[in-house]
Write a protein that holds these residues in place. Structure first.
Motif, PDB file in Angstrom:
ATOM      1  N   GLU A  74       0.806  -1.212   0.000  1.00  0.00           N
ATOM      2  CA  GLU A  74       0.000   0.000   0.000  1.00  0.00           C
ATOM      3  C   GLU A  74       0.847   1.274   0.000  1.00  0.00           C
ATOM      4  O   GLU A  74       0.558   2.227  -0.721  1.00  0.00           O
ATOM      5  N   GLU A  75       1.910   1.285   0.811  1.00  0.00           N
ATOM      6  CA  GLU A  75       2.758   2.473   0.888  1.00  0.00           C
ATOM      7  C   GLU A  75       3.488   2.720  -0.432  1.00  0.00           C
ATOM      8  O   GLU A  75       3.674   3.857  -0.853  1.00  0.00           O
ATOM      9  N   ASN A  77       2.392   1.734  -3.439  1.00  0.00           N
ATOM     10  CA  ASN A  77       1.369   2.191  -4.384  1.00  0.00           C
ATOM     11  C   ASN A  77       1.093   3.678  -4.226  1.00  0.00           C
ATOM     12  O   ASN A  77       0.899   4.403  -5.202  1.00  0.00           O
ATOM     13  N   ARG A  78       1.063   4.143  -2.979  1.00  0.00           N
ATOM     14  CA  ARG A  78       0.784   5.552  -2.713  1.00  0.00           C
ATOM     15  C   ARG A  78       1.838   6.448  -3.364  1.00  0.00           C
ATOM     16  O   ARG A  78       1.522   7.449  -4.006  1.00  0.00           O
ATOM     17  N   GLY A  82      -0.695   5.163  -7.223  1.00  0.00           N
ATOM     18  CA  GLY A  82      -1.783   4.206  -7.367  1.00  0.00           C
ATOM     19  C   GLY A  82      -1.350   2.857  -7.900  1.00  0.00           C
ATOM     20  O   GLY A  82      -2.161   1.939  -7.989  1.00  0.00           O
ATOM     21  N   GLU A 259       5.124  12.784  -2.506  1.00  0.00           N
ATOM     22  CA  GLU A 259       4.372  11.786  -1.739  1.00  0.00           C
ATOM     23  C   GLU A 259       5.378  10.867  -1.039  1.00  0.00           C
ATOM     24  O   GLU A 259       6.460  10.589  -1.573  1.00  0.00           O
ATOM     25  N   GLY A 261       6.126   7.247   1.471  1.00  0.00           N
ATOM     26  CA  GLY A 261       5.715   5.990   2.081  1.00  0.00           C
ATOM     27  C   GLY A 261       6.685   5.681   3.206  1.00  0.00           C
ATOM     28  O   GLY A 261       7.889   5.863   3.067  1.00  0.00           O
ATOM     29  N   LYS A 274       1.517   2.148   8.421  1.00  0.00           N
ATOM     30  CA  LYS A 274       0.295   2.714   7.861  1.00  0.00           C
ATOM     31  C   LYS A 274      -0.175   3.961   8.601  1.00  0.00           C
ATOM     32  O   LYS A 274      -0.987   4.721   8.077  1.00  0.00           O
ATOM     33  N   ARG A 301      -0.663  13.539   2.035  1.00  0.00           N
ATOM     34  CA  ARG A 301      -0.795  12.922   3.357  1.00  0.00           C
ATOM     35  C   ARG A 301      -0.337  13.882   4.459  1.00  0.00           C
ATOM     36  O   ARG A 301       0.785  14.372   4.436  1.00  0.00           O
TER      37      ARG A 301
END
Length: 461
Positions: A74-75, A77-78, A82, A259, A261, A274, A301
């Motif tokens: 997930e991190e 992808n962020r 995406g 961005e 992660g 997360k 974020r």
């Protein structure tokens, strides 16, 4: 015509080629950026005849929504915006031992377990060494192919035969192209090798990840044009001896820049963090002076971090200033603003004298922030330490400070306030000009300030 070795000079910033060395690059103006390389000047190769190529009208081009490939991290992808875009080229840079190869090998595992064909090309490790690292991470299947090779002609032939969906090159500094006479890792080799990989990515629709070593200045080694050629540039930040790592996107044609992660290095590899705000505030001291929480926007974020400051009397003629995790020059500027602070209502000076004091500022958690929205928190942390006034633990502060002491508005104020509410904070000190943009403020007290004197009064209550 016989081969002839010639010395040329390449600029590491822009890739400009010149026959003589100069202290300043004639193209981009960078100082001490020219490096010498010995290349083979062979006879001019015959150029292919230009075919009947015609441009295409944009109205005749059909395009669908981006079909991204999820990394199942997930991190990651962020930061990518995406997921992985087919045919894209991603550059991953970072200090030695920071975890670049580990992250990409974990990505290989997640992709191959979801049925994606991946090829991992290593120019630094043997098959047995890669296998040892892979066993620590987890299980793999036959969707992952390993290749230990540095010759790009061989790699290109294998890739065109196997046609993987994702190709990983570790690292670009070890690859060489036989058409270039210089050694692997040189400016011309890195540039030409990247060009070949770009042709593979765009021509075959294969997503390519390349690992790049960094210089002592923290930039990817080789010509700066390398970062312009790729679609996405990611940097792995953090102390390799610490547990937390930050993956930051500094360029992304398919998503937002800056961005981040957050990962934690463990025995089994990198684990996602997360809720980085909770991690950054873990272990925060109670009722301590010089400690205050602020909110920074990293891409889309909001992240809460603790600003720490220590002011002590100096034992030297010139006081010392030190900043860790933030801009050193910005700290000096804020110290000057605090010394010239004025009370507008009483029309008098009320600044604090720091000319005989050492000032230390630190952002806890190992994260680095350059956003001006943390100015107010840094200034109040310095004031808190100098006056020995602890700031209420349920208070969060953000805002930019101008040279005259005014508190200026920041972007995404509502997201910052909501993040503070989510983590249980009770009061927010923020720019007065941002108050109208914050709507859902139930359950938290919002205090608007116009200048630094009002902010000092707010934390002293």
């Amino acid at each position: 015509m016989a081969n002839k070795k010639v010395s040329v000079f390449f600029c590491q910033e822009c890739g400009n080629e010149t026959s003589k060395w100069a202290g300043k690059c004639p193209s981009c103006g960078a100082w001490n950026s020219l490096v010498e390389e010995v290349i083979d000047k062979t006879s001019v190769k015959s150029r292919a005849k230009v075919s009947d190529v015609k441009p295409t009208k944009i109205i005749d081009v059909t395009a669908s929504n981006e079909q991204r490939i999820s990394t199942n991290i997930e991190e990651f992808n962020r930061v990518l915006g995406g997921g992985i875009v087919p045919g894209s080229m991603v550059l991953v840079g970072g200090d030695p031992g920071i975890g670049k190869s580990t992250l990409l090998l974990q990505t290989c595992q997640k992709l191959c377990l979801s049925g994606v064909n991946v090829m991992y090309v290593s120019g630094e490790e043997s098959l047995q060494q890669i296998k040892i690292r892979a066993d620590r991470i987890g299980k793999f299947n036959d969707k992952l192919d390993l290749l230990c090779e540095t010759n790009l002609d061989t790699i290109k032939a294998v890739v065109e035969r196997e046609m993987p969906t994702v190709l990983i090159i570790d690292s670009i500094q070890t690859m060489f192209n036989e058409a270039v006479g210089s050694a692997p890792g040189s400016v011309s080799q890195v540039r030409e090798s990247t060009s070949v990989l770009m042709e593979i990515a765009k021509g075959k629709g294969i997503a390519v990840f390349i690992v790049g070593h960094v210089t002592k200045e923290g930039t990817v080694a080789g010509p700066r044009v390398l970062e312009h050629m790729v679609d996405t540039v990611l940097y792995f930040e953090g102390d390799r001896h610490a547990s937390y790592r930050i993956l930051r996107g500094v360029k992304n044609r398919f998503g937002s820049t800056n961005e981040i992660g957050v990962f934690e290095m463990r025995d089994t590899g990198l684990e996602q963090v997360k809720n980085p705000s909770a991690v950054m505030l873990d272990g925060r001291p109670e009722n301590a002076t010089g400690s205050i929480v602020t909110c920074s926007m990293e891409g889309t974020r909001p992240i809460l971090v603790e600003i720490q400051s220590l002011v002590s009397k100096t034992a030297f003629e010139i006081p010392r200033r030190m900043a860790t995790g933030c801009d050193y020059n910005r700290v000096n500027l804020l110290v000057a603003v605090l010394e010239r602070m004025r009370d507008a209502k009483a029309n008098r000076s009320c600044g604090i004298f720091l000319g005989r004091s050492d000032v230390y500022v630190n952002i806890a958690g190992g994260i680095r922030i350059n956003e001006p929205a943390i100015d107010l928190a840094i200034a109040l942390a310095i004031y808190s330490s100098e006056k020995d006034i602890p700031v209420d633990e349920g208070t969060i502060v953000f805002g930019e400070i101008g040279l005259s002491g005014e508190v200026r508005s920041v972007s995404m104020a509502e997201q910052r306030v909501n993040e503070a509410k989510k983590l249980g904070f009770k009061r927010v000190i923020m720019p007065m000009s941002n108050i109208p943009s914050v709507k859902n403020i139930d359950g938290i007290i919002v205090v608007g300030v116009s200048n630094i004197k009002e902010a000092v009064d707010a934390i002293s209550r």
